[in-house]
Design a protein around this motif. Structure first.
Motif, PDB file in Angstrom:
ATOM      1  N   LYS B  29      -1.486  -3.774  -3.577  1.00 18.57           N
ATOM      2  CA  LYS B  29      -1.449  -4.241  -2.195  1.00 18.57           C
ATOM      3  C   LYS B  29      -1.165  -3.081  -1.261  1.00 18.57           C
ATOM      4  O   LYS B  29      -0.403  -2.174  -1.590  1.00 18.57           O
ATOM      5  CB  LYS B  29      -0.344  -5.283  -2.026  1.00 18.57           C
ATOM      6  N   GLN B  35       6.837  -5.546   7.220  1.00 18.29           N
ATOM      7  CA  GLN B  35       7.637  -6.594   7.864  1.00 18.29           C
ATOM      8  C   GLN B  35       7.169  -8.008   7.506  1.00 18.29           C
ATOM      9  O   GLN B  35       7.877  -8.982   7.747  1.00 18.29           O
ATOM     10  CB  GLN B  35       7.676  -6.399   9.378  1.00 18.29           C
ATOM     11  N   SER B  36       6.000  -8.121   6.916  1.00 19.65           N
ATOM     12  CA  SER B  36       5.594  -9.395   6.314  1.00 19.65           C
ATOM     13  C   SER B  36       5.653  -9.294   4.793  1.00 19.65           C
ATOM     14  O   SER B  36       6.067 -10.226   4.117  1.00 19.65           O
ATOM     15  CB  SER B  36       4.171  -9.774   6.746  1.00 19.65           C
ATOM     16  N   ALA B  74      -4.796   1.249  13.057  1.00 18.38           N
ATOM     17  CA  ALA B  74      -4.234   0.039  12.433  1.00 18.38           C
ATOM     18  C   ALA B  74      -2.746   0.191  12.137  1.00 18.38           C
ATOM     19  O   ALA B  74      -1.998  -0.783  12.190  1.00 18.38           O
ATOM     20  CB  ALA B  74      -4.993  -0.280  11.150  1.00 18.38           C
ATOM     21  N   HIS B  78       4.071  -2.086  16.432  1.00 16.48           N
ATOM     22  CA  HIS B  78       4.111  -3.009  17.569  1.00 16.48           C
ATOM     23  C   HIS B  78       4.786  -2.331  18.772  1.00 16.48           C
ATOM     24  O   HIS B  78       4.339  -2.463  19.907  1.00 16.48           O
ATOM     25  CB  HIS B  78       4.916  -4.260  17.210  1.00 16.48           C
ATOM     26  N   GLY B 113      -2.273  -3.509  12.737  1.00 13.28           N
ATOM     27  CA  GLY B 113      -3.192  -3.764  11.632  1.00 13.28           C
ATOM     28  C   GLY B 113      -2.587  -4.711  10.612  1.00 13.28           C
ATOM     29  O   GLY B 113      -3.270  -5.605  10.093  1.00 13.28           O
ATOM     30  N   ASP B 124       1.002 -14.122  16.327  1.00 13.62           N
ATOM     31  CA  ASP B 124       0.507 -14.161  17.704  1.00 13.62           C
ATOM     32  C   ASP B 124      -0.747 -13.321  17.908  1.00 13.62           C
ATOM     33  O   ASP B 124      -1.558 -13.609  18.790  1.00 13.62           O
ATOM     34  CB  ASP B 124       1.600 -13.624  18.640  1.00 13.62           C
ATOM     35  N   LEU B 161     -11.386  -8.854   4.532  1.00 15.04           N
ATOM     36  CA  LEU B 161     -11.024  -7.593   3.866  1.00 15.04           C
ATOM     37  C   LEU B 161     -11.172  -7.728   2.354  1.00 15.04           C
ATOM     38  O   LEU B 161     -10.626  -8.656   1.759  1.00 15.04           O
ATOM     39  CB  LEU B 161      -9.561  -7.248   4.151  1.00 15.04           C
ATOM     40  N   GLN B 191      13.074 -15.128  18.900  1.00 14.92           N
ATOM     41  CA  GLN B 191      12.653 -14.455  17.671  1.00 14.92           C
ATOM     42  C   GLN B 191      11.921 -15.383  16.701  1.00 14.92           C
ATOM     43  O   GLN B 191      11.603 -15.001  15.593  1.00 14.92           O
ATOM     44  CB  GLN B 191      13.908 -13.835  16.990  1.00 14.92           C
ATOM     45  N   ALA B 192      11.625 -16.628  17.127  1.00 12.01           N
ATOM     46  CA  ALA B 192      10.936 -17.535  16.206  1.00 12.01           C
ATOM     47  C   ALA B 192       9.429 -17.402  16.358  1.00 12.01           C
ATOM     48  O   ALA B 192       8.920 -16.952  17.375  1.00 12.01           O
ATOM     49  CB  ALA B 192      11.363 -18.969  16.475  1.00 12.01           C
TER      50      ALA B 192
HETATM   51  C1  LIG Z   1      12.027 -11.799  11.395  1.00 14.17           C
HETATM   52  C2  LIG Z   1      10.561 -11.668  11.631  1.00 14.17           C
HETATM   53  C3  LIG Z   1       9.986 -12.336  12.698  1.00 14.17           C
HETATM   54  C4  LIG Z   1       8.626 -12.228  12.948  1.00 14.17           C
HETATM   55  N1  LIG Z   1       8.119 -12.881  14.022  1.00 14.17           N
HETATM   56  C5  LIG Z   1       6.808 -12.765  14.300  1.00 14.17           C
HETATM   57  C6  LIG Z   1       6.249 -13.415  15.433  1.00 14.17           C
HETATM   58  O1  LIG Z   1       6.941 -14.075  16.215  1.00 14.17           O
HETATM   59  N2  LIG Z   1       4.919 -13.275  15.666  1.00 14.17           N
HETATM   60  C7  LIG Z   1       4.124 -12.529  14.840  1.00 14.17           C
HETATM   61  O2  LIG Z   1       2.935 -12.436  15.119  1.00 14.17           O
HETATM   62  N3  LIG Z   1       4.621 -11.876  13.774  1.00 14.17           N
HETATM   63  C8  LIG Z   1       5.939 -11.981  13.490  1.00 14.17           C
HETATM   64  N4  LIG Z   1       6.440 -11.314  12.396  1.00 14.17           N
HETATM   65  C9  LIG Z   1       5.519 -10.551  11.512  1.00 14.17           C
HETATM   66  C10 LIG Z   1       5.279  -9.154  12.057  1.00 14.17           C
HETATM   67  O3  LIG Z   1       4.350  -9.220  13.118  1.00 14.17           O
HETATM   68  C11 LIG Z   1       4.744  -8.209  11.000  1.00 14.17           C
HETATM   69  O4  LIG Z   1       5.009  -6.922  11.450  1.00 14.17           O
HETATM   70  C12 LIG Z   1       3.279  -8.219  10.734  1.00 14.17           C
HETATM   71  O5  LIG Z   1       2.879  -9.540  10.470  1.00 14.17           O
HETATM   72  C13 LIG Z   1       2.901  -7.384   9.522  1.00 14.17           C
HETATM   73  O6  LIG Z   1       2.720  -6.041   9.860  1.00 14.17           O
HETATM   74  P1  LIG Z   1       3.218  -4.912   8.849  1.00 14.17           P
HETATM   75  O7  LIG Z   1       2.675  -3.641   9.324  1.00 14.17           O
HETATM   76  O8  LIG Z   1       4.673  -5.012   8.700  1.00 14.17           O
HETATM   77  O9  LIG Z   1       2.427  -5.323   7.517  1.00 14.17           O
HETATM   78  P2  LIG Z   1       2.890  -5.390   6.003  1.00 14.17           P
HETATM   79  O10 LIG Z   1       4.019  -6.333   5.849  1.00 14.17           O
HETATM   80  O11 LIG Z   1       3.054  -4.025   5.465  1.00 14.17           O
HETATM   81  O12 LIG Z   1       1.560  -6.026   5.388  1.00 14.17           O
HETATM   82  C14 LIG Z   1       1.198  -7.368   5.643  1.00 14.17           C
HETATM   83  C15 LIG Z   1      -0.091  -7.705   4.878  1.00 14.17           C
HETATM   84  O13 LIG Z   1      -1.208  -7.025   5.444  1.00 14.17           O
HETATM   85  C16 LIG Z   1      -1.800  -6.111   4.529  1.00 14.17           C
HETATM   86  N5  LIG Z   1      -2.123  -4.907   5.304  1.00 14.17           N
HETATM   87  C17 LIG Z   1      -1.297  -4.284   6.189  1.00 14.17           C
HETATM   88  N6  LIG Z   1      -1.947  -3.282   6.814  1.00 14.17           N
HETATM   89  C18 LIG Z   1      -3.200  -3.266   6.327  1.00 14.17           C
HETATM   90  C19 LIG Z   1      -4.356  -2.452   6.585  1.00 14.17           C
HETATM   91  N7  LIG Z   1      -4.337  -1.479   7.514  1.00 14.17           N
HETATM   92  N8  LIG Z   1      -5.492  -2.701   5.889  1.00 14.17           N
HETATM   93  C20 LIG Z   1      -5.522  -3.700   4.960  1.00 14.17           C
HETATM   94  N9  LIG Z   1      -4.471  -4.504   4.686  1.00 14.17           N
HETATM   95  C21 LIG Z   1      -3.320  -4.287   5.348  1.00 14.17           C
HETATM   96  C22 LIG Z   1      -0.764  -5.914   3.435  1.00 14.17           C
HETATM   97  O14 LIG Z   1      -1.372  -5.631   2.191  1.00 14.17           O
HETATM   98  C23 LIG Z   1      -0.068  -7.270   3.416  1.00 14.17           C
HETATM   99  O15 LIG Z   1      -0.799  -8.198   2.672  1.00 14.17           O
HETATM  100  C24 LIG Z   1       7.801 -11.420  12.113  1.00 14.17           C
HETATM  101  C25 LIG Z   1       8.373 -10.731  11.028  1.00 14.17           C
HETATM  102  C26 LIG Z   1       9.737 -10.851  10.788  1.00 14.17           C
HETATM  103  C27 LIG Z   1      10.329 -10.102   9.638  1.00 14.17           C
END
Ligand SMILES: Cc1cc2nc3c(=O)[nH]c(=O)nc-3n(C[C@H](O)[C@H](O)[C@H](O)COP(=O)(O)OP(=O)(O)OC[C@H]3O[C@@H](n4cnc5c(N)ncnc54)[C@H](O)[C@@H]3O)c2cc1C
Ligand code: FES
Ligand code: FES
Lengths: 158, 295
Positions: B29, B35-36, B74, B78, B113, B124, B161, B191-192
């Protein structure tokens, strides 16, 4: 195992860690920095907030290997000279804690807030601390403390 | 909880990352901000055997302008997106919506991304990308392809993807003159996640709406365009209740789920109310021509 090289509260460490080690576990269990608590399993409470390269992160949602090469500041290193940082002093003066569990994360997040916004309004403080949950205080005194810290000149106590 | 064991790879280039994803196959992965993904690993809802950390790959971060397009890497966080002067000037809708995501510490790590690739229906940014008619650049072993945001999202947590593809760029067309935008998000507490969200882009010529694009968050397994509302808004005056009448179509063709936060019928109700608010705010009439408490 993976090798990491990090500076934590001014001290440099080179360590072998399992890739799955969360930064918060590395800090607490390897380095004994138990000033940073864990409050939840869902990345929502903010108790574990530390600074990584000068910005706030939830250390339960960062892998230690991701912090490789980074500078980390925990609540224990916020005021290196043994005095209180102006934010710690303001929390003390304004009764901004009761049980204290959220306090390390709250203070680290509040310090980061003032980095980007040196003179925040009450609403901006509430927004800036929305990732930090407190079950005790009702937040009123936390907001007061951050305002008080903002009004304290930097350099006096950090 | 502690994640299950995995190998950690930190490629320096896109080509290395793609090769690693291809070699490790289904159980690898991408790790961006984590963060997700890290919360899922901690709850052991995901247990990949290899993580490919793309955060230090040259050229995957940052924002620049190429002609009429805003190009966002990507792996741009944020926090960088919402503060970037090109974004705040040319795409305030994106800056506003990113500002409602999570909290500051999560926004420091999470990436644009990642939020799109994760494809959470409650996220969102998918609906915003769809409303902005963004183009997504994907890179794989065979080279690059560009997919419109409207075709990127396939199902719940699923996109086009491929396993060995990276999302590398988000290309956002810079709207011309006359556009106003707004993201209206409804959630219970700070934060929800959104119970429902509405991204609106409205173009006015005097008092008449000449173009409208509306994306809905959490009204089905993927983000959807509220096409019936867009149609109904065309040629409508921004006054005299035309917006409210058009917003009544907001739930048409949607398939929201029920969960602890809301039942499907309540989500449909919210979609209508929030669409009206979003369009009024985008058109610049809310709070002046109409009472704010009405809907
Ligand atoms: C407490 C909390 C509250 C949140 N609240 C919200 C909210 O209100 N609204 C909202 O929209 N989001 C929310 N999020 C999620 C947040 O936006 C995450 O940052 C985002 O969803 C994932 O981005 P990341 O870079 O952390 O991805 P990661 O966690 O690193 O990856 C997420 C997924 O995407 C894939 N991926 C990541 N980047 C790429 C790429 N460039 N190419 C291919 N695959 C990729 C990964 O393999 C994985 O499957 C929240 C998260 C937390 C922890
Ligand atoms: S322990 Fe709750 S956010 Fe990290
Ligand atoms: S002081 Fe007890 S949780 Fe905040």
């Amino acid at each position: 195992m993976a090798r990491i090289d990090v500076t934590v509260d001014g001290v440099r460490y080179t360590d072998e860690v399992e890739p799955r080690t969360l930064l918060v576990h590395y800090l607490r269990e390897r380095l004994g920095k138990v000033g940073t608590p864990i409050g939840c399993d869902t990345s929502s409470c903010g108790a574990c907030t530390v600074h990584l390269d000068g910005i706030s992160v939830k250390s339960c949602t960062v892998l230690a290997v991701q912090a490789d090469g980074g500078q980390i500041t925990t609540i224990e290193g916020l005021a290196p000279n043994g005095e209180l940082h102006r934010m710690q002093q303001a929390f003390h003066d304004n009764h901004a804690l009761q049980c204290g569990y959220c306090t390390p994360g709250m203070i680290m997040a509040a310090v980061d807030l003032l980095r980007t916004n040196p003179d925040p309004t009450n609403q901006e403080i509430r927004d800036g601390l929305e990732g930090n949950l407190c079950r005790c205080t009702g937040y009123q005194n936390i907001v007061r403390a951050v305002r008080a810290a903002a009004a304290t000149p930097t350099g006096v106590t950090g | 909880m502690i994640p299950a064991p995995f190998d950690y790879l930190r490629p320096a280039t896109r080509a290395e990352a793609i090769a690693a994803l291809r070699d490790r196959g289904e159980d690898a992965k991408v790790l961006a901000g984590g963060q997700s993904l890290i919360p899922l690993l901690r709850l052991r809802l995901a247990a990949p055997t290899a993580l490919v950390d793309i955060s230090r790959i040259e050229g995957l971060r940052g924002v620049h302008r190429a002609g009429d397009t805003l190009v966002i890497g990507a792996a741009t966080s944020h926090d960088e997106v919402l503060r970037h002067p090109l974004v705040t000037e040319h795409c305030p809708l994106l800056a506003q919506a990113v500002g409602t995501v999570a909290d500051p510490a999560v926004r420091h790590r999470g990436t644009l991304g990642g939020a799109l690739a994760h494809a959470d229906p409650a996220g969102d940014l998918p609906a915003v990308a769809v409303a902005l008619e963004a183009q997504l650049v994907l890179a794989g072993p065979a080279g690059e392809r560009t997919v419109p945001a409207g075709e990127f999202f396939v199902d719940y947590l699923e996109t086009v993807l491929q396993q060995d593809e990276l999302l590398t760029e988000i290309r956002v067309p810079v709207p011309g003159t006359g556009w106003g935008t707004h993201y209206e998000k409804f959630h219970r507490v700070a934060q929800a996640w959104a119970i429902v969200g509405v991204a609106a882009l409205i173009r006015r010529d005097g008092d008449t709406i000449t173009d409208a694009r509306i994306g809905l968050t959490n009204m089905g397994p993927t983000p959807v365009r509220a096409r019936a509302v867009e149609q109904a808004l065309l040629g409508t005056s921004v006054h005299n209740g035309g917006i409210a009448a058009a917003a009544e179509y907001a739930a048409e063709g949607t398939a929201p789920t029920g969960d602890l936060a809301a039942q499907p019928d309540y989500r449909r109700h919210l979609a209508r109310v929030l669409t009206r608010r979003a369009v009024e705010r985008a058109a610049g009439t809310r709070g002046t021509a109409e009472p704010v408490t009405a809907g």
